[in-house]
Design an enzyme around this catalytic site. Structure first.
Site, short mmCIF file in Angstrom:
data_model
loop_
_atom_site.label_atom_id
_atom_site.label_comp_id
_atom_site.label_asym_id
_atom_site.label_seq_id
_atom_site.Cartn_x
_atom_site.Cartn_y
_atom_site.Cartn_z
N PHE A 100 -46.88 -7.90 -11.61
CA PHE A 100 -47.02 -7.04 -10.03
C PHE A 100 -46.38 -5.43 -10.60
O PHE A 100 -46.22 -4.60 -11.34
CB PHE A 100 -45.95 -7.46 -9.25
CG PHE A 100 -43.97 -7.53 -9.55
CD1 PHE A 100 -43.44 -6.29 -8.73
CD2 PHE A 100 -43.65 -8.22 -10.20
CE1 PHE A 100 -42.32 -6.06 -9.40
CE2 PHE A 100 -41.93 -7.59 -10.68
CZ PHE A 100 -41.70 -6.83 -9.76
N CYS A 101 -46.96 -4.92 -9.56
CA CYS A 101 -46.91 -2.95 -8.79
C CYS A 101 -46.04 -3.01 -7.62
O CYS A 101 -45.22 -4.20 -6.84
CB CYS A 101 -47.94 -2.41 -9.42
SG CYS A 101 -49.29 -3.00 -8.87
N GLN A 102 -46.60 -1.79 -7.32
CA GLN A 102 -46.13 -1.60 -5.54
C GLN A 102 -47.31 -2.17 -4.93
O GLN A 102 -47.33 -2.56 -4.02
CB GLN A 102 -45.70 0.38 -5.73
CG GLN A 102 -45.69 0.37 -4.25
CD GLN A 102 -44.51 -0.13 -3.52
OE1 GLN A 102 -43.52 0.23 -4.94
NE2 GLN A 102 -44.27 -0.40 -2.69
N TYR A 126 -45.13 -5.31 -4.53
CA TYR A 126 -43.83 -5.78 -4.70
C TYR A 126 -43.87 -4.97 -2.94
O TYR A 126 -42.85 -5.94 -2.45
CB TYR A 126 -43.50 -4.10 -5.28
CG TYR A 126 -41.68 -3.77 -5.00
CD1 TYR A 126 -40.33 -4.83 -5.01
CD2 TYR A 126 -41.54 -2.82 -4.20
CE1 TYR A 126 -39.61 -4.71 -4.26
CE2 TYR A 126 -39.89 -2.48 -3.89
CZ TYR A 126 -39.06 -3.65 -3.52
OH TYR A 126 -37.33 -3.89 -3.64
#
Length: 134
Positions: A100-102, A126
């Site tokens: 996952f990232c932002q 996120y």
């Protein structure tokens, strides 16, 4: 890699629609599924945001490997990986390896890099986690 167009009315919506279709081609996990995997201890989370972003907040239990380092990290010998990231290196047989990232783009990129590992992307990223869990 997809880049959101700037300065054109409606362009951001079109970009989001294209990005959603692109993510649909990669294995993903929803927030309810992620919650269930975390509760049962079956998820291996990798936060592919920068170290600075991860330091500001991350999903509990996630390992931070910036997407810029991911390809070389996955090619490391297990001892070198352990020394650098203080964690066991993901194995080919690992289930529920979730990146996952932002907002989703880097998570998708990481999932594509790790296709042989059976990886999935937390499409909500996120952003969704922090809004609903944080």
């Amino acid at each position: 890699m997809l880049q959101a167009p700037r300065g054109r009315p409606g362009a951001a919506f079109l970009w989001l629609a294209v990005a959603a279709r692109t993510m649909a081609g990669a294995p993903t996990v929803s927030l309810p599924e992620l919650r269930s995997l975390l509760a049962s201890g079956q998820a291996r989370l990798i936060d592919v945001r920068s170290r600075e972003e991860a330091a500001a907040g991350t999903i509990p239990g996630a390992l931070n490997i910036p997407v810029s380092e991911l390809e070389s990290a996955l090619q490391m010998e297990p001892a070198a990986f352990q020394a650098l990231y203080s964690a066991e290196k993901p194995k080919l047989q690992d289930e529920n390896l979730i990146f996952f990232c932002q907002m989703g783009r880097r998570g998708l990129q990481a999932t594509q890099l790790a296709q042989g590992l059976g990886a999935r992307n937390f499409a909500g990223a996120y952003r969704e986690w922090s809004q609903k869990e944080g």
